[in-house]
Motif scaffolding. Structure first.
Motif, PDB file in Angstrom:
ATOM      1  N   ILE A  33       0.832  -1.204   0.000  1.00 22.18           N
ATOM      2  CA  ILE A  33       0.000   0.000   0.000  1.00 22.18           C
ATOM      3  C   ILE A  33       0.867   1.254   0.000  1.00 22.18           C
ATOM      4  CG2 ILE A  33      -1.673   1.331   1.346  1.00 22.18           C
ATOM      5  CD1 ILE A  33      -2.763  -1.375   2.341  1.00 22.18           C
ATOM      6  N   ARG A  34       1.916   1.250   0.800  1.00 18.73           N
ATOM      7  CA  ARG A  34       2.803   2.413   0.870  1.00 18.73           C
ATOM      8  C   ARG A  34       3.414   2.718  -0.488  1.00 18.73           C
ATOM      9  NH1 ARG A  34       7.860   3.939   1.141  1.00 18.73           N
ATOM     10  NH2 ARG A  34       8.655   1.820   0.873  1.00 18.73           N
ATOM     11  N   ASN A  78       2.384   1.555  -3.558  1.00 14.68           N
ATOM     12  CA  ASN A  78       1.470   1.608  -4.710  1.00 14.68           C
ATOM     13  C   ASN A  78       0.157   2.330  -4.415  1.00 14.68           C
ATOM     14  OD1 ASN A  78       3.114  -0.180  -6.475  1.00 14.68           O
ATOM     15  ND2 ASN A  78       2.653  -1.695  -4.882  1.00 14.68           N
ATOM     16  N   ARG A  79       0.133   3.212  -3.415  1.00 13.46           N
ATOM     17  CA  ARG A  79      -1.125   3.840  -3.009  1.00 13.46           C
ATOM     18  C   ARG A  79      -1.826   4.537  -4.171  1.00 13.46           C
ATOM     19  NH1 ARG A  79      -4.002   5.259   1.157  1.00 13.46           N
ATOM     20  NH2 ARG A  79      -2.496   4.453   2.669  1.00 13.46           N
ATOM     21  N   ASP A  80      -1.118   5.334  -4.949  1.00 13.47           N
ATOM     22  CA  ASP A  80      -1.756   6.075  -6.046  1.00 13.47           C
ATOM     23  C   ASP A  80      -2.398   5.121  -7.045  1.00 13.47           C
ATOM     24  OD1 ASP A  80      -0.967   8.428  -4.891  1.00 13.47           O
ATOM     25  OD2 ASP A  80       0.774   8.730  -6.209  1.00 13.47           O
ATOM     26  N   PHE A 110      -3.417   2.023  -6.459  1.00 22.88           N
ATOM     27  CA  PHE A 110      -4.548   1.363  -5.825  1.00 22.88           C
ATOM     28  C   PHE A 110      -5.751   2.309  -5.709  1.00 22.88           C
ATOM     29  CE2 PHE A 110      -1.534  -1.683  -3.400  1.00 22.88           C
ATOM     30  CZ  PHE A 110      -1.518  -2.540  -4.490  1.00 22.88           C
ATOM     31  N   ASP A 111      -5.478   3.593  -5.435  1.00 17.63           N
ATOM     32  CA  ASP A 111      -6.568   4.571  -5.358  1.00 17.63           C
ATOM     33  C   ASP A 111      -7.277   4.687  -6.706  1.00 17.63           C
ATOM     34  OD1 ASP A 111      -6.346   5.241  -2.692  1.00 17.63           O
ATOM     35  OD2 ASP A 111      -4.963   6.903  -3.048  1.00 17.63           O
ATOM     36  N   LEU A 153      -5.944  -3.600  -5.849  1.00 21.58           N
ATOM     37  CA  LEU A 153      -5.777  -3.857  -4.426  1.00 21.58           C
ATOM     38  C   LEU A 153      -6.562  -5.090  -4.012  1.00 21.58           C
ATOM     39  CD1 LEU A 153      -4.682  -3.141  -1.685  1.00 21.58           C
ATOM     40  CD2 LEU A 153      -6.550  -1.507  -1.404  1.00 21.58           C
ATOM     41  N   LEU A 208      -7.830   1.143   1.639  1.00 16.95           N
ATOM     42  CA  LEU A 208      -7.621   2.441   1.015  1.00 16.95           C
ATOM     43  C   LEU A 208      -7.735   3.586   2.014  1.00 16.95           C
ATOM     44  CD1 LEU A 208      -9.470   1.999  -2.398  1.00 16.95           C
ATOM     45  CD2 LEU A 208      -7.011   2.048  -1.960  1.00 16.95           C
ATOM     46  N   LYS A 227      -3.973   5.331   6.816  1.00 17.30           N
ATOM     47  CA  LYS A 227      -3.121   6.514   6.739  1.00 17.30           C
ATOM     48  C   LYS A 227      -1.882   6.329   7.602  1.00 17.30           C
ATOM     49  CE  LYS A 227      -5.942   8.609   3.959  1.00 17.30           C
ATOM     50  NZ  LYS A 227      -5.574   8.803   2.533  1.00 17.30           N
TER      51      LYS A 227
END
Length: 221
Positions: A61-62, A64-66, A68-69, A75, A129, A132
Motif C-alpha cells: 500500500i505504501r 502503490n497507493r496512487d 490502488f486509489d 488492491l 484504502l 493513513k
C-alpha cells in the motif's frame, strides 16, 4: 489479516448487524474436535504469520497507493493473493450459517462461500484504502503446547490515541494456521455476520441471502 484493516471494517460490520460478542459455534460443532492437532505448529508461528502478512500488505500500500486509489481492483487482487489464503472461509461460513449449513447442499454451501468471501474481499479492499498513519503492535502470544486454536492479539495505534484492540483467532485443519474469526474492539465478525444472516435466512431462506450477496458483489465491481 491486519489490525488496521479491522479498524476500518468496524463501522461497516456494525452497520450490518450491531451485535457484540465472542465467536459463537453452531450447534453440534466443536472447534477443538474439528481441528487437527497442531503439534507441529506453535503459537509464535501464528503470530509470525499474522505479522508477516501485515507487513507485506502495508508495504504494498505504501509503495502503490496512487495506483490502488485509481484502480481498487488491483488492491482487491493483492488482498486475495496475500491475505485470503490464510483465512479458512469454508469453516468461517459454517460458523456463520450455523445449523443451516448442515441442512444445505454441497453446491449451495459453495455458492455461499464464494459470495461471502467476495464480499469480504471488497470490504477489506475499501478498508485498506483508508489506511493513513496507523501502526500495529503485535502482542506476545500465550497458548498451551500443541494447541489447535490460538488468538493473536494486536493493538492499532494512531498517535497519542488509545490503542484499538484487534484479535485474530487462528486454527489448524491442514497443518497450517488459518484465521477463523476476527474480533475488533471485542466485536466478533463471525458472530456479527451470523446474527444478521441468520435473521435473513429465517425470514426469507438461504437462497435469498445468497442472491442478495451476489447482487451486492456485482455492485461493488
Amino acid at each position: 489479516m491486519i489490525g488496521v484493516v479491522g479498524v476500518r471494517v468496524l463501522s461497516a460490520t456494525v452497520a450490518i448487524a450491531g451485535v457484540v460478542g465472542l465467536l459463537l459455534r453452531p450447534a453440534g460443532v466443536n472447534a477443538s474436535e474439528e481441528l487437527l492437532d497442531a503439534g507441529s505448529l506453535n503459537a509464535e508461528s501464528a503470530r509470525s504469520l499474522v505479522q508477516s502478512v501485515a507487513q507485506t500488505l502495508l508495504e504494498d500500500i505504501r509503495v502503490n497507493r496512487d495506483q490502488f486509489d485509481a484502480q481498487p481492483a488491483l488492491l482487491h487482487q493483492r488482498v486475495q493473493e496475500v491475505v485470503f489464503p490464510h483465512f479458512d472461509f469454508p469453516l468461517i461460513s459454517r460458523y456463520v450459517l450455523g445449523k443451516t449449513w448442515q441442512e444445505t447442499s454441497a453446491e449451495d454451501q459453495q455458492r455461499f462461500v464464494d459470495e461471502f468471501s467476495t464480499l469480504m474481499l471488497h470490504t477489506y479492499g475499501s478498508a485498506l484504502l483508508a489506511i493513513k498513519d496507523e501502526t500495529v503492535d503485535f502482542l506476545p502470544v500465550s497458548a498451551k503446547p500443541g494447541a489447535s486454536m490460538v488468538t493473536v492479539k494486536t493493538e492499532v495505534r494512531n498517535g497519542d490515541e488509545k490503542p484499538f484492540p484487534v484479535d485474530y483467532r487462528l486454527g489448524s485443519q491442514t497443518g497450517e494456521w488459518k484465521v477463523v474469526d476476527v474480533k475488533i474492539d471485542g466485536i466478533s465478525l463471525v458472530r456479527t455476520y451470523r446474527s444478521e444472516y441468520g435473521a435473513i435466512v429465517q425470514r426469507q431462506g438461504l437462497e435469498r441471502l445468497i442472491t442478495a450477496l451476489a447482487e451486492r458483489n456485482r455492485r461493488n465491481l
